[in-house]
Design a protein around this motif. Structure first.
Motif, short mmCIF file in Angstrom:
data_model
loop_
_atom_site.label_atom_id
_atom_site.label_comp_id
_atom_site.label_asym_id
_atom_site.label_seq_id
_atom_site.Cartn_x
_atom_site.Cartn_y
_atom_site.Cartn_z
N SER A 45 0.87 -1.17 0.00
CA SER A 45 0.00 0.00 0.00
C SER A 45 0.91 1.22 0.00
O SER A 45 2.12 1.11 0.21
CB SER A 45 -0.90 0.00 1.24
OG SER A 45 -0.12 0.20 2.41
N SER A 46 0.35 2.37 -0.23
CA SER A 46 1.16 3.61 -0.23
C SER A 46 1.84 3.81 1.12
O SER A 46 2.99 4.22 1.19
CB SER A 46 0.29 4.82 -0.56
OG SER A 46 -0.18 4.74 -1.87
N ARG A 47 1.11 3.50 2.19
CA ARG A 47 1.66 3.68 3.54
C ARG A 47 2.85 2.74 3.77
O ARG A 47 3.86 3.13 4.32
CB ARG A 47 0.58 3.41 4.57
CG ARG A 47 1.07 3.51 6.00
CD ARG A 47 -0.02 3.35 6.99
NE ARG A 47 -0.82 4.57 6.94
CZ ARG A 47 -1.97 4.71 7.55
NH1 ARG A 47 -2.48 3.73 8.24
NH2 ARG A 47 -2.63 5.85 7.48
N GLU A 48 2.72 1.48 3.33
CA GLU A 48 3.80 0.52 3.50
C GLU A 48 5.03 0.92 2.68
O GLU A 48 6.16 0.83 3.16
CB GLU A 48 3.34 -0.88 3.08
CG GLU A 48 2.32 -1.47 4.01
CD GLU A 48 1.66 -2.71 3.45
OE1 GLU A 48 1.26 -3.56 4.26
OE2 GLU A 48 1.53 -2.83 2.21
N LEU A 50 5.87 3.96 1.74
CA LEU A 50 6.50 5.13 2.38
C LEU A 50 7.27 4.72 3.63
O LEU A 50 8.34 5.26 3.91
CB LEU A 50 5.44 6.18 2.72
CG LEU A 50 4.85 6.93 1.52
CD1 LEU A 50 3.71 7.83 1.98
CD2 LEU A 50 5.91 7.72 0.79
N ALA A 51 6.74 3.76 4.38
CA ALA A 51 7.45 3.29 5.58
C ALA A 51 8.76 2.62 5.20
O ALA A 51 9.80 2.85 5.84
CB ALA A 51 6.56 2.33 6.37
#
Length: 189
Positions: A45-48, A50-51
């Motif tokens: 996902s975008s969040r993963e 970015l992390a």
């Protein structure tokens, strides 16, 4: 492996390759014919993403911190001054203790001098941890061995999704040199 030998800053080069791999992982829900076995086409996902990119960025910062430690010399005058002061202090110690200890001043002074010069030597070793105190070749050989095993495992068990970034070992298109092919891939990070 050949391109790794040509670069001047290997840790930074590897961090850039790692960032390219994170960018190359498909988005969540996107399916690829060459996805890993059992993954079902599930990506980041975008969040993963970015992390993961933040972790790579943090690692790059740590690399820079280690390089600053290695490249910052301890002034020679500091070491000399400490050694001279300690020598004079140790020479004056028996004169200060003789009235209190009598002949016992000899073993007491010897023990104190041994301890103080030992602490000074440990301090000198700690000032240059990458040259004198740490056996970096052991760490480097272990990491190298682990990376080779990981690459062998992934080469036999994993087919990565197509990446928009050129990779080491992938032949370039006709008319493009291998060096240019790899430089272009890193430049797009």
């Amino acid at each position: 492996a050949e391109s790794l030998k040509r670069v001047s800053n290997r840790p930074l080069y590897i961090a850039n390759l790692l960032a390219a791999e994170v960018h190359g992982i498909p988005d969540q829900g996107e399916t690829h014919a060459r996805s890993s076995p059992g993954s079902g086409g599930v990506g980041f996902s975008s969040r993963e993403r970015l992390a993961m990119l933040k972790m790579v960025d943090d690692m790059t910062g740590y690399i820079g911190g280690c390089e600053r430690i290695v490249q910052t010399p301890v002034p020679l005058n500091y070491a000399r001054h400490t050694s001279r002061f300690l020598t004079f202090w140790c020479l004056a110690l028996p004169m200060a203790l003789v009235s209190e200890l009598g002949f016992a001043v000899v073993p007491v002074t010897a023990l104190v001098v041994w301890a103080m010069f030992g602490i000074q030597e440990i301090g000198l070793m700690i000032e240059e941890p990458f040259r004198r105190a740490l056996a970096l070749h052991v760490f480097c050989n272990t990491i190298h061995h682990d990376i080779e095993e990981t690459l062998e495992f992934h080469a036999s068990n994993y087919n990565p999704p197509p990446s928009p970034f050129p990779r080491i070992g992938v032949p370039p298109p006709p008319g493009v040199s291998q060096r240019k092919w790899e430089e272009v891939g890193i430049a797009h990070l």
